[in-house]
Design an enzyme around this catalytic site. Structure first.
Site, PDB file in Angstrom:
ATOM      1  N   ASN A  72       1.034  -1.340   0.118  1.00  0.00           N
ATOM      2  CA  ASN A  72       0.113   0.056  -0.557  1.00  0.00           C
ATOM      3  C   ASN A  72       0.634   1.442   0.375  1.00  0.00           C
ATOM      4  O   ASN A  72       1.155   0.986   1.122  1.00  0.00           O
ATOM      5  CB  ASN A  72      -0.965  -0.154   1.089  1.00  0.00           C
ATOM      6  CG  ASN A  72      -1.585   0.755   1.367  1.00  0.00           C
ATOM      7  OD1 ASN A  72      -2.132   1.901   0.568  1.00  0.00           O
ATOM      8  ND2 ASN A  72      -1.966   1.845   3.140  1.00  0.00           N
ATOM      9  N   GLU A  84      -6.092  -4.992  10.172  1.00  0.00           N
ATOM     10  CA  GLU A  84      -4.855  -3.568  10.589  1.00  0.00           C
ATOM     11  C   GLU A  84      -5.059  -2.489  11.868  1.00  0.00           C
ATOM     12  O   GLU A  84      -5.959  -1.886  11.482  1.00  0.00           O
ATOM     13  CB  GLU A  84      -4.787  -2.370   9.656  1.00  0.00           C
ATOM     14  CG  GLU A  84      -4.358  -3.415   8.240  1.00  0.00           C
ATOM     15  CD  GLU A  84      -3.313  -2.150   7.193  1.00  0.00           C
ATOM     16  OE1 GLU A  84      -2.685  -2.205   6.491  1.00  0.00           O
ATOM     17  OE2 GLU A  84      -3.874  -0.928   6.972  1.00  0.00           O
ATOM     18  N   GLY A  97       1.982   2.464  10.796  1.00  0.00           N
ATOM     19  CA  GLY A  97       3.464   3.259  10.308  1.00  0.00           C
ATOM     20  C   GLY A  97       3.882   3.893  12.183  1.00  0.00           C
ATOM     21  O   GLY A  97       4.633   4.875  12.053  1.00  0.00           O
TER      22      GLY A  97
HETATM   23  P1  PGA Z   1       2.849   0.435   7.652  1.00  0.00           P
HETATM   24  O1  PGA Z   1       0.912   0.729   7.092  1.00  0.00           O
HETATM   25  O2  PGA Z   1       3.510  -0.691   7.156  1.00  0.00           O
HETATM   26  O3  PGA Z   1       3.000   1.663   6.936  1.00  0.00           O
HETATM   27  O4  PGA Z   1       2.573   0.653   8.894  1.00  0.00           O
HETATM   28  C1  PGA Z   1       0.467  -0.720   6.739  1.00  0.00           C
HETATM   29  C2  PGA Z   1      -1.493   0.295   6.301  1.00  0.00           C
HETATM   30  O5  PGA Z   1      -1.595   1.041   6.396  1.00  0.00           O
HETATM   31  O6  PGA Z   1      -1.980  -0.642   4.880  1.00  0.00           O
END
Ligand code: PGA
Length: 250
Positions: A10, A168, A174
Site C-alpha cells: 500500500n 490492521e 506507521g
Molecule cells: P505500515 O502501513 O506498514 O506503514 O504500518 C500499513 C497500512 O496502513 O496498510
C-alpha cells in the site's frame, strides 16, 4: 491452504509518476516466482503505468487504494470503480483506517464502494481494525465485527469469494508498534470464525492479511501463525528490497 497466501503493498500518497515507474521496474525484476500472490496498491495516477509495465509479469497484480461510492457523474475529483478496472487493475483496497478517519468513510459508504468494486469485477482488500482507545477498552472484537457485518456481510457467498480481509490495528499503522504475532493471530482467528458463521466453509479459503508496521524482521513470525495469510504493507512496500524480503518470508 497455500493458495490463501498474499502480500500486498500500500504505497499510500507516495511516489511521483517517475519515482513510481522506477519502483515498479525494480519490483518487476526482483519478484519472480513468489510463494504467494503479490499485489501493489498504487495511487490512481500510477494505475495505467503499473499495469502496462507489469503486463508480462504474471506474479504481480495492481490495486487502487480507493474508489468512489457512486457509479459515475458529477462528483468532481472522484474516480469510479469502472475507471479503475479500465486501467487493467484487478484489486481495490477499501476501508483503510486512513480513509475511515481522515475522509469520514463509514461502514455504510464502504458497503456502496464494495458493491461497485465487485460489479466492476475488481477484487477487494477490505481493511478492518480497532484504535488504541478501543483496544484499551477491550472493544477490539466488537469493533471489527461491526466493520465486517456492516461493510461486507451483506454480500452473497459468491460475491464474498472476491474479498480479502486485512486486519490492521490502527495503533500499529506507521507507528513501528507491530501487534505481537499472538495478538494478531487471536484476532485473525476471531475474524475467520465470524466468516465461518456467516459463510460456512468459505472461511477456510478466505485470505486474511495482517497490516501495521510489518517489515522484513517481523514478517516471518507473523506469517508463521495459522490464521495469518500474509500482510498489507505500507512503509516497507516503498523499497523494492524490503517488499521483496517480506514476500520471501512467505
Ligand atoms: P505500515 O502501513 O506498514 O506503514 O504500518 C500499513 C497500512 O496502513 O496498510
Amino acid at each position: 491452504m497455500n493458495n490463501r497466501k498474499m502480500v500486498a503493498g500500500n504505497w499510500k500518497m507516495n511516489k511521483t509518476l517517475q519515482e513510481g515507474e522506477t519502483l515498479i521496474k525494480e519490483l518487476d525484476k526482483l519478484i519472480s516466482n513468489p510463494a504467494c500472490a503479490v499485489v501493489i496498491g498504487v495511487p490512481f495516477i500510477h494505475l495505467t503505468t503499473a499495469c502496462n509495465l507489469l503486463k508480462d509479469n504474471k506474479f504481480i497484480q495492481v490495486a487502487a487504494q480507493n474508489c468512489a461510492d457512486k457509479a459515475s457523474g458529477a462528483f468532481t475529483g472522484e474516480v469510479s470503480a469502472a475507471m479503475v478496472a479500465s486501467t487493467g487493475a484487478t484489486y481495490c483496497i477499501l476501508g483503510h483506517s486512513e480513509r475511515r478517519t481522515y475522509y469520514h468513510e463509514t461502514n455504510a459508504i464502504l458497503q456502496e464502494k464494495v458493491n461497485l468494486a465487485l460489479e466492476n469485477n475488481l477484487k477487494v482488500i477490505f481493511c478492518v481494525g480497532e484504535t488504541k482507545e478501543e483496544r484499551e477498552a477491550n472493544k477490539q472484537e466488537q469493533i471489527v465485527k461491526q466493520q465486517l457485518q456492516e461493510g461486507l456481510f451483506h454480500l452473497s457467498a459468491e460475491q464474498f469469494k472476491q474479498i480479502v480481509i486485512a486486519y490492521e490495528p490502527v495503533w500499529a499503522i506507521g507507528t513501528g508498534l507491530t501487534a505481537t504475532p499472538e495478538q494478531a493471530q487471536e484476532m485473525h482467528k476471531y475474524i475467520r470464525e465470524l466468516v465461518q458463521e456467516k459463510y460456512g466453509d468459505l472461511a477456510a479459503s478466505t485470505t486474511i492479511l495482517y497490516g501495521g508496521s510489518c517489515n522484513p524482521k517481523t514478517a516471518p513470525e507473523l506469517f508463521s501463525k495459522p490464521d495469518i495469510d500474509g500482510g498489507l504493507i505500507g512503509g516497507a512496500s516503498l523499497k523494492a528490497e524490503d517488499f521483496s524480503a517480506i514476500i520471501n518470508a512467505q
